[in-house]
Design an enzyme around this catalytic site. Structure first.
Site, PDB file in Angstrom:
ATOM      1  N   GLY A 160      11.300   9.890  -1.124  1.00  0.00           N
ATOM      2  CA  GLY A 160      11.544   9.965   0.318  1.00  0.00           C
ATOM      3  C   GLY A 160      10.571   9.020   0.993  1.00  0.00           C
ATOM      4  O   GLY A 160      10.092   8.070   0.378  1.00  0.00           O
ATOM      5  N   CYS A 173       9.574   4.169   3.248  1.00  0.00           N
ATOM      6  CA  CYS A 173       9.849   2.881   2.589  1.00  0.00           C
ATOM      7  C   CYS A 173      11.020   2.909   1.625  1.00  0.00           C
ATOM      8  O   CYS A 173      12.038   2.264   1.879  1.00  0.00           O
ATOM      9  CB  CYS A 173       8.594   2.394   1.875  1.00  0.00           C
ATOM     10  SG  CYS A 173       7.311   1.924   3.026  1.00  0.00           S
ATOM     11  N   GLU A 213       1.017   5.262   1.302  1.00  0.00           N
ATOM     12  CA  GLU A 213       0.390   6.260   2.176  1.00  0.00           C
ATOM     13  C   GLU A 213      -0.314   7.278   1.290  1.00  0.00           C
ATOM     14  O   GLU A 213       0.157   7.600   0.203  1.00  0.00           O
ATOM     15  CB  GLU A 213       1.454   6.936   3.042  1.00  0.00           C
ATOM     16  CG  GLU A 213       1.949   5.996   4.125  1.00  0.00           C
ATOM     17  CD  GLU A 213       3.126   6.564   4.906  1.00  0.00           C
ATOM     18  OE1 GLU A 213       3.270   7.784   4.968  1.00  0.00           O
ATOM     19  OE2 GLU A 213       3.901   5.755   5.444  1.00  0.00           O
ATOM     20  N   LYS A 251       5.246  13.206   0.587  1.00  0.00           N
ATOM     21  CA  LYS A 251       4.419  13.243  -0.615  1.00  0.00           C
ATOM     22  C   LYS A 251       3.040  13.750  -0.222  1.00  0.00           C
ATOM     23  O   LYS A 251       2.751  13.875   0.982  1.00  0.00           O
ATOM     24  CB  LYS A 251       4.354  11.872  -1.288  1.00  0.00           C
ATOM     25  CG  LYS A 251       3.601  10.831  -0.501  1.00  0.00           C
ATOM     26  CD  LYS A 251       3.462   9.598  -1.361  1.00  0.00           C
ATOM     27  CE  LYS A 251       2.621   8.541  -0.679  1.00  0.00           C
ATOM     28  NZ  LYS A 251       2.460   7.353  -1.463  1.00  0.00           N
ATOM     29  N   LEU A 261       0.829  -1.215   0.000  1.00  0.00           N
ATOM     30  CA  LEU A 261       0.000   0.000   0.000  1.00  0.00           C
ATOM     31  C   LEU A 261       0.858   1.258   0.000  1.00  0.00           C
ATOM     32  O   LEU A 261       2.022   1.235   0.419  1.00  0.00           O
ATOM     33  CB  LEU A 261      -0.957   0.010   1.199  1.00  0.00           C
ATOM     34  CG  LEU A 261      -0.401   0.038   2.622  1.00  0.00           C
ATOM     35  CD1 LEU A 261       0.112   1.396   3.027  1.00  0.00           C
ATOM     36  CD2 LEU A 261      -1.481  -0.406   3.590  1.00  0.00           C
TER      37      LEU A 261
END
Ligand SMILES: NC(=O)c1ccc[n+]([C@@H]2O[C@H](COP(=O)([O-])OP(=O)(O)OC[C@H]3O[C@@H](n4cnc5c(N)ncnc54)[C@H](O)[C@@H]3O)[C@@H](O)[C@H]2O)c1
Length: 432
Positions: A258, A261, A156, A321, A154
């Protein structure tokens, strides 16, 4: 309906638990962070994720979702326990497995009925076997258990929809029957389900993230060549993307990847390869290009402003993001530090990450909105491509700035109209 326990109620655990509850299962989410559990038990949400608050509330109200800090309570009726604790970067770039170890030991201590332990955290290849060893060593009863790897993909910002509409579900285990039982939990999603051995499943996650990071660094390298040769990388990416073999996703040039993950997972993969005697040159270059993109912003500002000492720079967007408040490894954090190192004063604004920014960037001045941010700035850098930054009143913004300089780290504006408005505008790889 199945009884599911989820260990770790962060971005992945809370979404996983909530979505499984929404699919009709009985779910207990467990965390050692008492504050998080208190917030959840009093009807709040400790993170920002679109749609999550409403889905949590609906499932708590229906009696399908609850929260606890107690392993005994959390695992009492569990048939499946998902481990979704953090695996942050260790000192040498390896994945730090201390939280996974703690979780596995705690599961073992309360294990009193057969259980399938599903590892959702992103963990180095071989961790599934290691978790099985920890459980075997620490369990106090002679009950059976199985370990299944189920890496999470998934994103974010669209986590609920990604969980409920996955491109694929990957399950890895040495125990095929256990993997098939976990597969049953996902059947209603109608997604392709792939069952492999443990190590292959763990590797699919790292290889996927490294490949996506590779695309970002590739387009950033192309952007830098575009800039030197007078081509426009935004159109290059569109032109490339029409090719079905290439596609358009993850081809946006900018300040680099960034988040919680890509940076740590790419580094951990390089570390895994290196300690096994391999030379992950491509992966290392991906990381090097990514680091360079943040420094490029500083170089552009330095050149445009004739140095950064005592200049005021506004950072538009602080989360790594849009649609998340997560600032782990956010480009804004590194850019802010690089600017402050050169004597600049840094201001920042973000639509949702301001609470996180107080802790992540205590040295910068936080603004009320984009216009408050622009006031008195020698330059504004667009760091995160939040939708609300795409249609700003640029005439108003310009009148508030000390110098009309914009470095668009996400290429959300077009160079010509910005120049026509009187801005000194620099994108990433736009050609001049
Ligand atoms: N965030 C993402 O977008 C994403 C996507 C895919 C995979 N992942 C992976 O999923 C894992 C979790 O990531 P996250 O972003 O949700 O992390 P997070 O930091 O948001 O949440 C981890 C949670 O685990 C809890 N925890 C730590 N040790 C514990 C223990 N022993 N018992 C119970 N709870 C414990 C922490 O208190 C925290 O609330 C990581 O391995 C990550 O790489 C994350």
């Amino acid at each position: 309906m199945r009884n599911i326990s989820v260990i770790g109620t962060g971005y992945v655990g809370l979404v996983t638990g909530t979505c499984f509850a929404d699919l009709g299962n009985q779910v207990v989410c467990l965390d050692i962070d008492e504050t998080k559990i208190e917030i959840l038990n009093s009807g709040g949400i400790p993170i920002y994720e679109p749609g999550l608050e409403e889905t949590v509330r609906r499932n708590v109200k229906a009696g399908r979702l609850s929260f606890t800090t107690s392993y005994a309570e959390g695992l009492k009726d569990g048939e499946f326990v998902f481990i979704a604790v953090g695996t942050p970067e260790g000192v040498d770039g390896e994945a730090d497995l201390r939280y996974v170890r703690m979780a596995a030991q705690s599961v073992a201590q309360v294990l009193d009925h057969p259980l399938i332990i599903v590892n959702k955290s992103t963990v180095p290849v071989g961790t599934g076997d290691w978790v099985a060893d920890i459980i075997s060593k620490h369990k106090t009863t002679d009950v059976e258990f199985a370990v299944v790897s189920n890496p999470e993909f998934l994103r974010e910002g669209s986590a609920i929809s990604d969980f409920l509409n996955p491109d694929r579900v990957v399950l890895g285990s040495l125990n095929r029957e256990a993997a098939e039982r976990v597969a049953q939990l996902y059947l209603s999603l109608r997604a392709p389900i792939m069952i492999t051995d443990l190590r292959t499943a763990e590797m699919i996650k790292y290889a996927s993230n490294a490949f996506l990071a590779n695309r970002i660094s590739f387009i950033n390298e192309i952007a830098n060549v575009c800039e030197a040769l007078g081509a426009d990388v935004k159109e290059v990416a569109v032109g490339m993307g029409y090719d079905k073999r290439i596609g358009r996703a993850h081809l946006d040039a900018g300040v680099g990847y960034g988040g919680s993950c890509f940076p740590k997972d790419v580094k951990a993969l390089a570390h895994m390869a290196a300690i096994h005697g391999r030379h992950p040159q491509l992966i290392r270059t991906v990381m090097e290009i990514n680091r360079h993109q943040r420094r490029l912003v500083i170089q552009k500002l330095r050149a445009l402003l004739g140095g950064l000492q005592d200049k005021t720079i506004g950072l538009l967007g602080l989360s790594f993001k849009p649609n998340t408040d997560d600032m782990r490894e956010a480009p804004a954090v590194e850019i802010a530090h690089l600017l402050m190192n050169e004597g600049a004063l840094v201001k920042g604004y973000d639509p949702v990450a301001m609470g996180v920014a107080v802790r992540a960037l205590p040295e910068i001045k936080l603004a009320e909105d984009p216009y408050d941010l622009a006031e008195g700035c020698d330059a504004v850098v667009i760091v995160t491509d939040w939708n609300e930054f795409k249609h700003l009143d640029m005439v108003r913004l310009k009148t508030l700035m000390r110098q009309p300089v914009i470095v668009d780290g996400r290429n959300i504006y077009e160079p010509e109209p910005m120049k026509a408005l009187g801005f000194t505008y620099r994108g990433m790889g736009r050609g001049y």
